[in-house]
Motif scaffolding. Structure first.
Motif, short mmCIF file in Angstrom:
data_model
loop_
_atom_site.label_atom_id
_atom_site.label_comp_id
_atom_site.label_asym_id
_atom_site.label_seq_id
_atom_site.Cartn_x
_atom_site.Cartn_y
_atom_site.Cartn_z
N SER A 17 -1.77 -6.05 -19.28
CA SER A 17 -2.11 -4.66 -19.62
C SER A 17 -1.35 -4.23 -20.86
N GLY A 18 -1.80 -3.13 -21.44
CA GLY A 18 -1.15 -2.60 -22.64
C GLY A 18 -1.66 -3.27 -23.89
N PRO A 19 -0.93 -3.11 -25.00
CA PRO A 19 -1.44 -3.55 -26.31
C PRO A 19 -1.77 -5.03 -26.37
N ASP A 20 -1.15 -5.85 -25.48
CA ASP A 20 -1.45 -7.29 -25.52
C ASP A 20 -2.71 -7.66 -24.74
N SER A 21 -3.33 -6.69 -24.10
CA SER A 21 -4.52 -7.02 -23.30
C SER A 21 -5.63 -7.55 -24.19
N GLY A 27 -3.09 -1.34 -16.73
CA GLY A 27 -2.15 -1.61 -15.64
C GLY A 27 -2.34 -0.71 -14.44
N ARG A 28 -3.47 -0.02 -14.37
CA ARG A 28 -3.69 0.85 -13.22
C ARG A 28 -4.39 0.04 -12.12
N PRO A 29 -4.03 0.29 -10.86
CA PRO A 29 -4.65 -0.50 -9.79
C PRO A 29 -6.17 -0.27 -9.74
#
Ligand SMILES: Cc1cc2nc3c(=O)[nH]c(=O)nc-3n(C[C@H](O)[C@H](O)[C@H](O)COP(=O)(O)O)c2cc1C
Ligand code: SF4
Length: 501
Positions: A39-43, A440-442
């Motif tokens: 998750s985040g910018p590396d996704s 990154g949210r479930p």
């Protein structure tokens, strides 16, 4: 054994990714799947990609999803606006067409399909505006947001005026499909002159889309509709049938005109890259209201099979991408590098087109583990991407993956098998499914599409499409009640003659 439907693993019952991978392995289904979603910018889902100067801000795409909820003169209703808003909530930076819009009245697949008419300029601009507004609310910025409009004529599946009354216009007589749509003479076959007039309607529609602010139009070539039918018009004589050059003339003449009336407008193509034979429920394993597993229509007497595109003529149950590759090379020569890979048709082989655990009311029980259908679509897109690395390919058919969709999507992108991950059915129940994953949210399990097929069954019964089981907009409403009643009372006849998408 009558009514004995095959059972396959329900994916929702698998406890985790390890169990999913073990299932794939045990059943020799070749689908890549990563253990953890980044998750985040590396996704990988959030990386931009550029095609012909169009920068697409992330790898999430929304497929065209029609709702059968326009007015009788082809204008959007409140339900249409709501759906487009929800497309915006997905966080996807590529909206592939919104939904199929008929370039003229007689080409509508149902009497509530959007259609180009005197108010389309304003209507389409407003639809695009609500989409952008919602997209910005979700993602924070409009930059890199690419929106297309899917242009279509429904050909064999036209039903423009009265629910259930098919008014097919075909490119050629088909030995299996004609009887399904009531074609019993050459009167339904379009002449070359009819086709030339229709091509002009595509030019007009493209200009309307450009003026309404759309970045591209999709010249739809999939799912058994008219554009797709041209590609298999081997038996047609004249300018638009026979050799490959003639079977692609429709596309070329549309694109030529679009370039001249709207030079800045990009063009994409949604393509049924492969096909199979028309399927039906196994008559020996069906009973009223309970279709058996799908089997192909008898075809031995039709070999070599001359009515398919992307199929092996000697074994039409197998794909053959030879001409598909030629077609994509042609698209490249026409300056088209934005391609959405789908397959087959929801009318005659839904298991290939939208793998599902539960069939629509006029369908059949899955003839194979639906995961094999997903893997087949993945394979085709992969093969095309390897051959045409400069094209941007949007993949299709992932809704069946449910909890594991983000894991597979990430793996496909990491391997470079596809450029964008397209969302179909799941966008109706859980538009933000991949956006949540990439942040990154479930996953919201209650909103995950379980491929109940009600969104396909509703229109088969004359109702607007939508996610009746999971979307509160429909749950418990009069429409939901009508769908239940219609399902209970469904007659095989009504199912056969109703619209698809
Ligand atoms: C209710 C419904 C409406 C659809 N409308 C369209 C459409 O307008 N144009 C199109 O090309 N495909 C349409 N499709 C097909 C989807 O875009 C997509 O290819 C298919 O659902 C498979 O993807 P999925 O597994 O994510 O659902 C529709 C499908 C459904 C279920
Ligand atoms: S009705 Fe809802 S859950 Fe069922 S297939 Fe359609 S989107 Fe999925």
């Amino acid at each position: 054994m009558a009514n004995e439907a095959p059972t396959y693993q329900r994916l929702g019952a698998l406890k985790d990714v390890a169990a999913f991978r073990a299932y794939l392995r045990a059943n020799e289904i070749d689908l890549p799947c990563e253990d953890a979603v980044v998750s985040g910018p590396d996704s990988p889902l959030l990386r931009p990609v550029t095609v012909d100067g169009l920068r697409i801000g992330n790898r999430i795409a929304v497929h065209p999803m029609e709702g059968w909820d326009g007015t009788s003169d082809g204008r959007p209703t409140e339900a249409t606006f709501r759906r487009w808003r929800r497309f915006g909530q997905s966080g996807a930076k590529l909206i592939w067409g919104g939904e199929a819009v008929a370039v003229r009245h007689d080409g509508r697949a149902n009497p509530n399909q959007l259609c180009i008419g005197p108010n389309s300029g304003d209507d389409l601009r407003r639809l695009r505006e609500v989409l952008v507004e919602e997209h910005v609310r979700t993602t924070g910025l409009a930059e890199g947001f690419v929106v297309g409009l899917q242009l279509t004529h429904s050909g064999r599946y036209c039903c423009p005026n009265v629910k259930g009354r098919m008014e097919p216009r075909v490119v050629y007589r088909h030995p299996i499909l004609d009887k399904r749509v009531g074609v019993d003479s050459d009167a339904a076959v379009m002449t070359d002159g009819d086709i030339r007039r229709l091509i002009e309607d595509y030019h007009i529609a493209a200009k309307v889309a450009a003026d309404a602010g759309f970045d591209f139009v999709d010249v739809k070539h999939c799912h058994g509709y008219l554009g797709h039918e041209f590609l298999s018009a081997h038996t047609r004589e004249g300018d638009y049938g026979g050799v490959f050059e003639n079977r692609t003339r429709f596309l070329r003449e549309i694109v030529e005109g679009v370039r001249s009336v709207a030079p800045k407008l990009h063009v994409g193509v949604r393509l049924s890259a492969f096909d199979t034979l028309p399927f039906r429920p196994n008559p020996d394993r069906s009973s009223p209201g309970k279709p058996g597993p799908g089997v192909p229509e008898p075809y031995q007497h039709l070999l070599p099979y001359r009515w398919g595109f992307g199929v092996d003529a000697n074994n039409p149950l197998e794909m053959d991408l030879g001409e598909t590759i030629e077609f994509i090379a042609l698209l490249g020569r026409l300056g088209i590098r934005l391609i959405n890979v789908t397959a087959g048709s929801p009318y005659y082989c839904p298991h290939v087109q939208r793998p599902a655990f539960y069939p629509p009311s006029d369908g059949y029980q899955p003839p194979e583990d639906p995961l094999r259908g997903v893997a087949r679509l993945v394979d085709a897109a992969r093969e095309l991407k390897v051959r045409f690395p400069d094209c941007v390919f949007v993949g299709t058919g992932y809704s069946y993956l449910q909890e594991f969709m983000p894991h597979v999507a990430q793996a496909l992108l990491a391997k470079g098998w596809v450029d964008c991950v397209g969302l179909g059915r799941v966008v109706l129940s859980y538009p933000e499914v991949l956006w949540d994953a990439a942040h990154g949210r479930p996953q919201q399990a209650k909103k995950i599409c379980r491929t109940f097929s009600d969104c396909t069954t509703a229109p088969r019964n004359g109702l607007p499409s939508g996610c009746y089981p999971l979307d509160d907009y429909y749950k418990g409403t009069a429409l939901h009640g009508r769908l239940r009643a219609a399902k209970a009372a469904k007659s095989a006849d009504a199912a056969r003659s109703a619209p698809g998408d």
